[in-house]
Motif scaffolding. Structure first.
Motif, mmCIF file in Angstrom:
data_model
loop_
_atom_site.group_PDB
_atom_site.id
_atom_site.type_symbol
_atom_site.label_atom_id
_atom_site.label_comp_id
_atom_site.label_asym_id
_atom_site.label_seq_id
_atom_site.Cartn_x
_atom_site.Cartn_y
_atom_site.Cartn_z
ATOM 1 N N THR A 79 -13.048 67.036 8.999
ATOM 2 C CA THR A 79 -11.702 67.599 9.096
ATOM 3 C C THR A 79 -11.800 69.091 9.422
ATOM 4 O O THR A 79 -12.869 69.704 9.297
ATOM 5 N N ASP A 80 -10.668 69.666 9.801
ATOM 6 C CA ASP A 80 -10.629 71.108 10.059
ATOM 7 C C ASP A 80 -11.056 71.903 8.827
ATOM 8 O O ASP A 80 -11.799 72.884 8.938
ATOM 9 N N ASP A 81 -10.593 71.490 7.654
ATOM 10 C CA ASP A 81 -10.943 72.189 6.418
ATOM 11 C C ASP A 81 -12.453 72.124 6.159
ATOM 12 O O ASP A 81 -13.071 73.124 5.779
ATOM 13 N N GLN A 82 -13.037 70.956 6.350
ATOM 14 C CA GLN A 82 -14.480 70.813 6.157
ATOM 15 C C GLN A 82 -15.247 71.674 7.152
ATOM 16 O O GLN A 82 -16.228 72.323 6.782
ATOM 17 N N LEU A 83 -14.812 71.671 8.392
ATOM 18 C CA LEU A 83 -15.490 72.481 9.413
ATOM 19 C C LEU A 83 -15.420 73.964 9.071
ATOM 20 O O LEU A 83 -16.415 74.684 9.196
ATOM 21 N N PHE A 84 -14.248 74.413 8.645
ATOM 22 C CA PHE A 84 -14.105 75.806 8.251
ATOM 23 C C PHE A 84 -15.107 76.150 7.151
ATOM 24 O O PHE A 84 -15.828 77.147 7.232
ATOM 25 N N GLU A 85 -15.154 75.326 6.110
ATOM 26 C CA GLU A 85 -16.058 75.578 4.983
ATOM 27 C C GLU A 85 -17.523 75.593 5.427
ATOM 28 O O GLU A 85 -18.297 76.449 5.002
ATOM 29 N N LEU A 86 -17.892 74.647 6.263
ATOM 30 C CA LEU A 86 -19.288 74.549 6.684
ATOM 31 C C LEU A 86 -19.689 75.704 7.597
ATOM 32 O O LEU A 86 -20.824 76.201 7.514
ATOM 33 N N VAL A 87 -18.782 76.164 8.436
ATOM 34 C CA VAL A 87 -19.071 77.327 9.282
ATOM 35 C C VAL A 87 -19.214 78.576 8.410
ATOM 36 O O VAL A 87 -20.124 79.383 8.609
ATOM 37 N N VAL A 88 -18.331 78.727 7.421
ATOM 38 C CA VAL A 88 -18.442 79.862 6.500
ATOM 39 C C VAL A 88 -19.769 79.800 5.740
ATOM 40 O O VAL A 88 -20.467 80.809 5.601
ATOM 41 N N CYS A 89 -20.146 78.615 5.275
ATOM 42 C CA CYS A 89 -21.417 78.458 4.556
ATOM 43 C C CYS A 89 -22.601 78.834 5.441
ATOM 44 O O CYS A 89 -23.530 79.513 4.992
ATOM 45 N N ALA A 90 -22.574 78.406 6.696
ATOM 46 C CA ALA A 90 -23.662 78.733 7.619
ATOM 47 C C ALA A 90 -23.742 80.239 7.840
ATOM 48 O O ALA A 90 -24.829 80.826 7.793
ATOM 49 N N ALA A 91 -22.604 80.877 8.057
ATOM 50 C CA ALA A 91 -22.583 82.318 8.305
ATOM 51 C C ALA A 91 -23.013 83.110 7.068
ATOM 52 O O ALA A 91 -23.812 84.044 7.164
ATOM 53 N N VAL A 92 -22.511 82.720 5.908
ATOM 54 C CA VAL A 92 -22.879 83.419 4.679
ATOM 55 C C VAL A 92 -24.356 83.171 4.344
ATOM 56 O O VAL A 92 -25.051 84.073 3.883
ATOM 57 N N GLY A 93 -24.833 81.966 4.599
ATOM 58 C CA GLY A 93 -26.254 81.685 4.360
ATOM 59 C C GLY A 93 -27.141 82.566 5.221
ATOM 60 O O GLY A 93 -28.116 83.154 4.742
ATOM 61 N N HIS A 94 -26.778 82.683 6.481
ATOM 62 C CA HIS A 94 -27.562 83.529 7.393
ATOM 63 C C HIS A 94 -27.492 84.995 6.960
ATOM 64 O O HIS A 94 -28.517 85.680 6.897
ATOM 65 N N SER A 95 -26.303 85.463 6.645
ATOM 66 C CA SER A 95 -26.177 86.864 6.236
ATOM 67 C C SER A 95 -26.899 87.113 4.914
ATOM 68 O O SER A 95 -27.462 88.193 4.706
ATOM 69 N N THR A 96 -26.934 86.126 4.039
ATOM 70 C CA THR A 96 -27.661 86.260 2.775
ATOM 71 C C THR A 96 -29.158 86.409 3.026
ATOM 72 O O THR A 96 -29.829 87.245 2.416
ATOM 73 N N ARG A 97 -29.685 85.608 3.941
ATOM 74 C CA ARG A 97 -31.118 85.732 4.257
ATOM 75 C C ARG A 97 -31.426 87.107 4.854
ATOM 76 O O ARG A 97 -32.440 87.722 4.513
ATOM 77 N N LEU A 98 -30.552 87.611 5.708
ATOM 78 C CA LEU A 98 -30.748 88.949 6.277
ATOM 79 C C LEU A 98 -30.647 90.024 5.194
ATOM 80 O O LEU A 98 -31.447 90.967 5.158
ATOM 81 N N TYR A 99 -29.672 89.902 4.328
ATOM 82 C CA TYR A 99 -29.468 90.847 3.229
ATOM 83 C C TYR A 99 -30.696 90.879 2.322
ATOM 84 O O TYR A 99 -31.205 91.953 1.989
ATOM 85 N N GLU A 100 -31.187 89.702 1.943
ATOM 86 C CA GLU A 100 -32.359 89.642 1.069
ATOM 87 C C GLU A 100 -33.608 90.183 1.755
ATOM 88 O O GLU A 100 -34.431 90.848 1.125
#
Length: 110
Positions: A79-100
């Motif tokens: 669904t659109d809601d699931q896609l939004f959440e998964l895209v946010v998770c992917a982006a935050v995961g990537h930024s977290t790895r860069l931050y760490e």
């Protein structure tokens, strides 16, 4: 203060407000309520999961993500809601790895 007399500060061993806020964000997107399952969110956060192609595009070349990428994901049953959440998770995961990685580099440099 000039560059000549600037002295870097050693990162604190106790988390500062920014680190606590970042951890709270990660906790919220991985453990909070959502339309995507917690497992799907964790997989997207780590760069994989059932939408691996979309997640990898979000991480590597976000400006090249197209409506077609989302159409394919929706055709797979998301669904659109699931896609939004998964895209946010992917982006935050990537930024977290860069931050760490940045924090680790600072720790090594000081």
């Amino acid at each position: 203060m000039t560059a000549d007399n600037w002295v870097p500060r050693r990162p604190k061993t106790v988390p500062d407000d920014k680190q606590a806020a970042q951890r709270a964000l990660v906790d919220s997107i991985l453990s909070g309520d959502g339309r995507a399952s917690a497992d799907q969110r964790a997989q997207a956060f780590n760069g994989g999961g059932p939408l691996r192609n979309l997640v990898e595009n979000v991480i590597a070349t976000p400006v090249q993500v197209t409506d077609g990428d989302f159409a394919a994901a929706k055709a797979a049953g998301f669904t659109d809601d699931q896609l939004f959440e998964l895209v946010v998770c992917a982006a935050v995961g990537h930024s977290t790895r860069l931050y760490e990685a940045g924090l680790a580099a600072l720790e090594e440099a000081i």
